[in-house]
Design a protein around this motif. Structure first.
Motif, PDB file in Angstrom:
ATOM      1  N   GLY A 252       0.884  -1.016   0.112  1.00 51.45           N
ATOM      2  CA  GLY A 252      -0.005   0.020  -0.147  1.00 51.45           C
ATOM      3  C   GLY A 252       0.747   1.369   0.088  1.00 51.45           C
ATOM      4  O   GLY A 252       0.747   2.047  -0.658  1.00 51.45           O
ATOM      5  N   MET A 253       1.936   1.144   0.739  1.00 51.26           N
ATOM      6  CA  MET A 253       2.888   2.313   0.771  1.00 51.26           C
ATOM      7  C   MET A 253       3.544   2.577  -0.673  1.00 51.26           C
ATOM      8  O   MET A 253       3.431   3.561  -1.267  1.00 51.26           O
ATOM      9  N   GLU A 254       3.858   1.416  -1.215  1.00 50.38           N
ATOM     10  CA  GLU A 254       4.571   1.657  -2.428  1.00 50.38           C
ATOM     11  C   GLU A 254       3.537   1.961  -3.628  1.00 50.38           C
ATOM     12  O   GLU A 254       3.910   2.973  -4.187  1.00 50.38           O
ATOM     13  N   ASP A 255       2.248   1.465  -3.677  1.00 48.21           N
ATOM     14  CA  ASP A 255       1.212   2.131  -4.501  1.00 48.21           C
ATOM     15  C   ASP A 255       1.004   3.469  -4.229  1.00 48.21           C
ATOM     16  O   ASP A 255       0.611   4.055  -5.237  1.00 48.21           O
ATOM     17  N   ALA A 256       0.924   4.041  -3.173  1.00 50.70           N
ATOM     18  CA  ALA A 256       0.597   5.443  -2.730  1.00 50.70           C
ATOM     19  C   ALA A 256       1.619   6.293  -3.265  1.00 50.70           C
ATOM     20  O   ALA A 256       1.863   7.398  -3.143  1.00 50.70           O
ATOM     21  N   GLY A 257       2.912   5.674  -3.593  1.00 53.49           N
ATOM     22  CA  GLY A 257       4.021   6.536  -4.176  1.00 53.49           C
ATOM     23  C   GLY A 257       4.951   7.048  -3.056  1.00 53.49           C
ATOM     24  O   GLY A 257       5.847   7.876  -3.265  1.00 53.49           O
ATOM     25  N   VAL A 258       5.116   6.309  -2.015  1.00 52.41           N
ATOM     26  CA  VAL A 258       6.128   6.410  -0.974  1.00 52.41           C
ATOM     27  C   VAL A 258       7.563   6.154  -1.517  1.00 52.41           C
ATOM     28  O   VAL A 258       7.568   4.985  -2.125  1.00 52.41           O
ATOM     29  N   ASP A 259       8.451   7.240  -1.621  1.00 49.36           N
ATOM     30  CA  ASP A 259       9.755   6.799  -1.945  1.00 49.36           C
ATOM     31  C   ASP A 259      10.701   6.012  -0.968  1.00 49.36           C
ATOM     32  O   ASP A 259      11.307   5.444  -1.546  1.00 49.36           O
ATOM     33  N   VAL A 260      10.471   6.537   0.275  1.00 53.27           N
ATOM     34  CA  VAL A 260      11.720   5.819   1.309  1.00 53.27           C
ATOM     35  C   VAL A 260      10.630   5.503   2.371  1.00 53.27           C
ATOM     36  O   VAL A 260       9.862   6.170   2.939  1.00 53.27           O
ATOM     37  N   ALA A 261      10.691   4.270   2.751  1.00 51.84           N
ATOM     38  CA  ALA A 261      10.246   3.618   4.097  1.00 51.84           C
ATOM     39  C   ALA A 261      11.395   3.719   5.169  1.00 51.84           C
ATOM     40  O   ALA A 261      12.440   2.940   4.887  1.00 51.84           O
ATOM     41  N   MET A 262      10.994   4.078   6.365  1.00 53.06           N
ATOM     42  CA  MET A 262      11.903   3.905   7.296  1.00 53.06           C
ATOM     43  C   MET A 262      11.299   3.281   8.670  1.00 53.06           C
ATOM     44  O   MET A 262      10.191   3.228   8.748  1.00 53.06           O
TER      45      MET A 262
END
Length: 373
Positions: free
Chosen positions: A161-171
């Protein structure tokens, strides 16, 4: 005299520091044997979500890379090391529509990216799901805006879901000791849950930047090396190290401040464990002389980045023949040679810089700084 200690003495801002000579010797010896693509380069970061300025690094604009909390100052976990205090300086938004309006203003003010954070529920989950559709719209509208998200324990579905939303960097914080999870975080989750969350994040196309909090168990180093092993098993885009800040803790359960020597030793272990991965010193760490010594050990241990560097760090890095860059961005947005959040404002100290006189203390005016496209 150890030439690295001599280098420290040549930098006016650092001349009174008392360093552990044996540790510095070990760092110098370890440095000579290091190999890997990340050895040599160091980037100094100046995020805008906290004012920072030294004689070597000027502050960047207030909205260049702001931190935003979707829960304001609220967090149900109330971990012993934080008590939600870290959320208080962030810009509070409570709805996707508020975030949308705020991002428009950030872009209008010249912002290049943002950090999304928020308080957790009792399972260490930050509920970003209602924001995913709006984030997708924001990313489509501003494709060059870089979005970093600090998440808790993520499932594979949440990571996608984060990826599909367009998040560039996950911490995320990786905790390697069960006692720390139970006692400090008040969680009924396992070390395996944290490893599974990291595994879920690295399975996406996002850049993944886990954090290790040094001294998280009431100032004691307990699960840090296990966290490092977990990260080695699921190689991320970069690793950020931070140091526990005891002033956030409750007086009823105080935290000791980890010794700088122990911090420096862990810096060396992290560098050796991840020779092909950028290892960075993040924003959070104790202030004052402790901070200056910590930053000095970070430079000597071969870390690739320091956020909010203490005065004198740029000069020291050049004395140690590091390739020095200065970037106004969140350190977690920088991965290897790729500058995610920037294109035209990277400040670089030329590689051919040499102090005017080897025995003269280095000051800012001795360092020619140029702006490169």
């Amino acid at each position: 005299m150890n030439p690295w200690l001599n280098a420290v003495s040549q930098v006016e801002a650092l001349e009174d520091l008392v360093l552990n000579a044996d540790l510095v010797d070990s760092m110098r010896e370890r440095w000579s044997g290091l190999s890997g693509s990340q050895v040599g380069r160091i980037n100094f970061y100046t995020p805008s979500f906290k004012h920072h300025e030294t004689s070597e690094v000027s502050a960047c604009g207030k909205n260049a890379f702001p931190a935003i909390s979707i829960t304001g100052g609220d967090c149900k976990l109330q971990c012993d090391h934080c008590k939600a205090k870290i959320l208080e300086p962030m810009i509070a938004v409570r709805t996707p529509e508020e975030l949308d309006r705020l991002v428009d203003q950030i872009v209008l003010d010249g912002g290049r990216g943002l950090l999304l954070s928020g308080g957790s529920d009792h399972q260490n989950v930050v509920h970003y799901e209602p924001y995913f559709p709006m984030l997708r719209k924001i990313k489509d509208r501003y494709p060059n805006l870089q979005i970093a998200m600090h998440t808790g324990i993520a499932t594979p579905e949440f990571a996608r879901g984060m990826e599909d939303a367009g998040v560039d960097v996950a911490m995320m914080d990786v905790i390697g000791a069960q006692d720390t999870i139970n006692q400090v975080y008040h969680l009924r989750r396992s070390v395996d849950d944290f490893e599974a969350a990291l595994e879920a994040l690295v399975a996406t196309k996002m850049k993944v930047v886990p954090h290790i909090v040094i001294g998280l168990h009431y100032g004691e180093l307990l699960g840090e090396w296990n966290s490092l092993e977990i990260i080695r098993r699921h190689l991320p885009s970069a690793l950020v190290l931070v140091v526990i800040m005891s002033q956030y803790a409750s007086s009823s359960r105080p935290f000791a401040t980890p010794a700088t020597e122990e911090i420096g030793k862990f810096f060396m272990d992290a560098r050796a464990a991840l020779p092909e991965t950028p290892v960075l010193l993040g924003c959070a760490r104790p202030s004052g002389v402790h901070r200056s010594i910590t930053d000095t050990y970070a430079v000597m241990a071969g870390l690739n980045g320091v956020a909010f560097p203490s005065d004198g760090m740029l000069a020291l890095a050049k004395h140690l023949d590091r390739d020095v860059f200065v970037t106004p961005s969140c350190c977690s947005m920088i991965v290897g040679e790729e500058v995610l959040a920037l294109g035209d404002e990277t400040t670089t100290i030329p590689l051919d810089y040499v102090p005017v006189a080897p025995k003269r203390r280095t000051q800012l005016r001795d360092i020619p700084i140029v702006f490169t496209a």
